[in-house]
Design a protein around this motif. Structure first.
Motif, PDB file in Angstrom:
ATOM      1  N   GLY A  18       0.803  -1.218   0.000  1.00 15.90           N
ATOM      2  CA  GLY A  18       0.000   0.000   0.000  1.00 15.90           C
ATOM      3  C   GLY A  18       0.834   1.265   0.000  1.00 15.90           C
ATOM      4  O   GLY A  18       0.531   2.229  -0.692  1.00 15.90           O
ATOM      5  N   SER A  19       1.935   1.271   0.759  1.00  7.69           N
ATOM      6  CA  SER A  19       2.741   2.484   0.893  1.00  7.69           C
ATOM      7  C   SER A  19       3.996   2.487   0.025  1.00  7.69           C
ATOM      8  O   SER A  19       4.551   3.549  -0.244  1.00  7.69           O
ATOM      9  CB  SER A  19       3.137   2.685   2.357  1.00  7.69           C
ATOM     10  N   GLN A  20       4.470   1.318  -0.395  1.00  5.33           N
ATOM     11  CA  GLN A  20       5.702   1.232  -1.181  1.00  5.33           C
ATOM     12  C   GLN A  20       5.532   0.264  -2.350  1.00  5.33           C
ATOM     13  O   GLN A  20       6.362  -0.612  -2.582  1.00  5.33           O
ATOM     14  CB  GLN A  20       6.866   0.785  -0.292  1.00  5.33           C
ATOM     15  N   ALA A  21       4.476   0.444  -3.092  1.00 10.37           N
ATOM     16  CA  ALA A  21       4.126  -0.500  -4.167  1.00 10.37           C
ATOM     17  C   ALA A  21       5.254  -0.672  -5.183  1.00 10.37           C
ATOM     18  O   ALA A  21       5.555  -1.785  -5.606  1.00 10.37           O
ATOM     19  CB  ALA A  21       2.847  -0.054  -4.865  1.00 10.37           C
ATOM     20  N   GLY A  22       5.880   0.434  -5.592  1.00 10.54           N
ATOM     21  CA  GLY A  22       6.958   0.342  -6.585  1.00 10.54           C
ATOM     22  C   GLY A  22       8.131  -0.464  -6.088  1.00 10.54           C
ATOM     23  O   GLY A  22       8.705  -1.280  -6.816  1.00 10.54           O
ATOM     24  N   GLU A  23       8.500  -0.281  -4.839  1.00 11.86           N
ATOM     25  CA  GLU A  23       9.628  -1.014  -4.248  1.00 11.86           C
ATOM     26  C   GLU A  23       9.289  -2.498  -4.104  1.00 11.86           C
ATOM     27  O   GLU A  23      10.113  -3.366  -4.393  1.00 11.86           O
ATOM     28  CB  GLU A  23       9.977  -0.416  -2.884  1.00 11.86           C
ATOM     29  N   VAL A  24       8.079  -2.801  -3.676  1.00 18.17           N
ATOM     30  CA  VAL A  24       7.659  -4.199  -3.553  1.00 18.17           C
ATOM     31  C   VAL A  24       7.697  -4.875  -4.922  1.00 18.17           C
ATOM     32  O   VAL A  24       8.192  -5.994  -5.067  1.00 18.17           O
ATOM     33  CB  VAL A  24       6.245  -4.309  -2.921  1.00 18.17           C
ATOM     34  N   LYS A  25       7.208  -4.186  -5.954  1.00 21.17           N
ATOM     35  CA  LYS A  25       7.227  -4.743  -7.314  1.00 21.17           C
ATOM     36  C   LYS A  25       8.651  -5.014  -7.771  1.00 21.17           C
ATOM     37  O   LYS A  25       8.951  -6.079  -8.309  1.00 21.17           O
ATOM     38  CB  LYS A  25       6.534  -3.810  -8.300  1.00 21.17           C
ATOM     39  N   ARG A  26       9.545  -4.040  -7.557  1.00 19.32           N
ATOM     40  CA  ARG A  26      10.948  -4.234  -7.969  1.00 19.32           C
ATOM     41  C   ARG A  26      11.580  -5.410  -7.233  1.00 19.32           C
ATOM     42  O   ARG A  26      12.284  -6.222  -7.828  1.00 19.32           O
ATOM     43  CB  ARG A  26      11.766  -2.967  -7.703  1.00 19.32           C
ATOM     44  N   ASP A  27      11.339  -5.507  -5.930  1.00 21.08           N
ATOM     45  CA  ASP A  27      11.959  -6.575  -5.140  1.00 21.08           C
ATOM     46  C   ASP A  27      11.388  -7.946  -5.458  1.00 21.08           C
ATOM     47  O   ASP A  27      12.126  -8.910  -5.635  1.00 21.08           O
ATOM     48  CB  ASP A  27      11.771  -6.320  -3.642  1.00 21.08           C
ATOM     49  N   TRP A  28      10.067  -8.055  -5.506  1.00 19.59           N
ATOM     50  CA  TRP A  28       9.436  -9.360  -5.575  1.00 19.59           C
ATOM     51  C   TRP A  28       9.059  -9.797  -6.979  1.00 19.59           C
ATOM     52  O   TRP A  28       8.951 -10.988  -7.235  1.00 19.59           O
ATOM     53  CB  TRP A  28       8.212  -9.399  -4.669  1.00 19.59           C
ATOM     54  N   TRP A  29       8.852  -8.896  -7.879  1.00 18.97           N
ATOM     55  CA  TRP A  29       8.468  -9.295  -9.227  1.00 18.97           C
ATOM     56  C   TRP A  29       9.654  -9.177 -10.168  1.00 18.97           C
ATOM     57  O   TRP A  29      10.120 -10.177 -10.714  1.00 18.97           O
ATOM     58  CB  TRP A  29       7.284  -8.475  -9.741  1.00 18.97           C
ATOM     59  N   ASP A  30      10.161  -7.975 -10.374  1.00 18.80           N
ATOM     60  CA  ASP A  30      11.221  -7.751 -11.358  1.00 18.80           C
ATOM     61  C   ASP A  30      12.484  -8.546 -11.020  1.00 18.80           C
ATOM     62  O   ASP A  30      13.004  -9.293 -11.857  1.00 18.80           O
ATOM     63  CB  ASP A  30      11.575  -6.261 -11.448  1.00 18.80           C
ATOM     64  N   ASN A  31      12.973  -8.394  -9.825  1.00 22.93           N
ATOM     65  CA  ASN A  31      14.232  -9.015  -9.429  1.00 22.93           C
ATOM     66  C   ASN A  31      14.112 -10.537  -9.319  1.00 22.93           C
ATOM     67  O   ASN A  31      14.881 -11.281  -9.923  1.00 22.93           O
ATOM     68  CB  ASN A  31      14.692  -8.429  -8.092  1.00 22.93           C
ATOM     69  N   ASN A  32      13.144 -10.995  -8.570  1.00 22.04           N
ATOM     70  CA  ASN A  32      13.017 -12.431  -8.336  1.00 22.04           C
ATOM     71  C   ASN A  32      12.594 -13.196  -9.582  1.00 22.04           C
ATOM     72  O   ASN A  32      12.948 -14.352  -9.756  1.00 22.04           O
ATOM     73  CB  ASN A  32      12.063 -12.703  -7.180  1.00 22.04           C
ATOM     74  N   LYS A  33      11.839 -12.551 -10.463  1.00 21.98           N
ATOM     75  CA  LYS A  33      11.454 -13.199 -11.720  1.00 21.98           C
ATOM     76  C   LYS A  33      12.706 -13.512 -12.546  1.00 21.98           C
ATOM     77  O   LYS A  33      12.843 -14.599 -13.097  1.00 21.98           O
ATOM     78  CB  LYS A  33      10.503 -12.303 -12.500  1.00 21.98           C
ATOM     79  N   PRO A  46      24.341 -25.748 -17.311  1.00 21.11           N
ATOM     80  CA  PRO A  46      24.837 -25.679 -15.938  1.00 21.11           C
ATOM     81  C   PRO A  46      26.089 -24.828 -15.710  1.00 21.11           C
ATOM     82  O   PRO A  46      26.279 -24.316 -14.627  1.00 21.11           O
ATOM     83  CB  PRO A  46      25.098 -27.124 -15.554  1.00 21.11           C
ATOM     84  N   ASN A  47      26.937 -24.678 -16.680  1.00 20.18           N
ATOM     85  CA  ASN A  47      28.187 -23.939 -16.473  1.00 20.18           C
ATOM     86  C   ASN A  47      28.139 -22.522 -17.023  1.00 20.18           C
ATOM     87  O   ASN A  47      29.181 -21.895 -17.208  1.00 20.18           O
ATOM     88  CB  ASN A  47      29.359 -24.710 -17.092  1.00 20.18           C
ATOM     89  N   THR A  48      26.963 -22.018 -17.251  1.00 20.72           N
ATOM     90  CA  THR A  48      26.799 -20.683 -17.823  1.00 20.72           C
ATOM     91  C   THR A  48      26.744 -19.636 -16.724  1.00 20.72           C
ATOM     92  O   THR A  48      26.113 -19.832 -15.691  1.00 20.72           O
ATOM     93  CB  THR A  48      25.494 -20.619 -18.647  1.00 20.72           C
ATOM     94  N   MET A  49      27.431 -18.526 -16.946  1.00 20.56           N
ATOM     95  CA  MET A  49      27.357 -17.382 -16.036  1.00 20.56           C
ATOM     96  C   MET A  49      26.259 -16.460 -16.559  1.00 20.56           C
ATOM     97  O   MET A  49      26.309 -16.049 -17.716  1.00 20.56           O
ATOM     98  CB  MET A  49      28.685 -16.636 -16.003  1.00 20.56           C
ATOM     99  N   PHE A  50      25.288 -16.161 -15.735  1.00 23.65           N
ATOM    100  CA  PHE A  50      24.182 -15.298 -16.135  1.00 23.65           C
ATOM    101  C   PHE A  50      24.417 -13.886 -15.621  1.00 23.65           C
ATOM    102  O   PHE A  50      25.068 -13.680 -14.598  1.00 23.65           O
ATOM    103  CB  PHE A  50      22.859 -15.846 -15.608  1.00 23.65           C
ATOM    104  N   ASP A  51      23.872 -12.922 -16.337  1.00 30.98           N
ATOM    105  CA  ASP A  51      23.988 -11.530 -15.915  1.00 30.98           C
ATOM    106  C   ASP A  51      23.258 -11.326 -14.597  1.00 30.98           C
ATOM    107  O   ASP A  51      22.240 -11.967 -14.345  1.00 30.98           O
ATOM    108  CB  ASP A  51      23.381 -10.598 -16.970  1.00 30.98           C
ATOM    109  N   PRO A  52      23.761 -10.424 -13.757  1.00 30.48           N
ATOM    110  CA  PRO A  52      23.041 -10.114 -12.526  1.00 30.48           C
ATOM    111  C   PRO A  52      21.727  -9.418 -12.838  1.00 30.48           C
ATOM    112  O   PRO A  52      21.566  -8.857 -13.923  1.00 30.48           O
ATOM    113  CB  PRO A  52      23.989  -9.196 -11.777  1.00 30.48           C
ATOM    114  N   THR A  53      20.818  -9.439 -11.906  1.00 34.65           N
ATOM    115  CA  THR A  53      19.563  -8.723 -12.095  1.00 34.65           C
ATOM    116  C   THR A  53      19.859  -7.214 -12.172  1.00 34.65           C
ATOM    117  O   THR A  53      20.910  -6.762 -11.726  1.00 34.65           O
ATOM    118  CB  THR A  53      18.590  -8.977 -10.941  1.00 34.65           C
TER     119      THR A  53
END
Length: 60
Positions: A18-33, A46-53
């Motif tokens: 409710g108070s920090q919707a944008g931050e919650v979206k970035r943390d839980w949707w964008d980053n974790n997805k 298995p041996n591939t290095m992926f880019d950081p979020t």
């Protein structure tokens, strides 16, 4: 020799949607997805290095 301390902020609680919707979206949707996608891809390459979020890259 120098020491460097790096502190990371934990994910914003989903209860703060409710108070920090944008931050919650970035943390839980964008980053974790992207992390989940990288984990799924790692089973196929298995041996591939992926880019950081975007969120993690912004701290580097």
């Amino acid at each position: 020799m120098n020491n460097v301390t790096v502190l990371y902020q934990a994910s914003t609680s989903p209860e703060q949607i409710g108070s920090q919707a944008g931050e919650v979206k970035r943390d839980w949707w964008d980053n974790n997805k992207q992390i989940l996608n990288n984990i799924e891809k790692s089973y196929k390459k298995p041996n591939t290095m992926f880019d950081p979020t975007k969120q993690i890259a912004s701290m580097l």
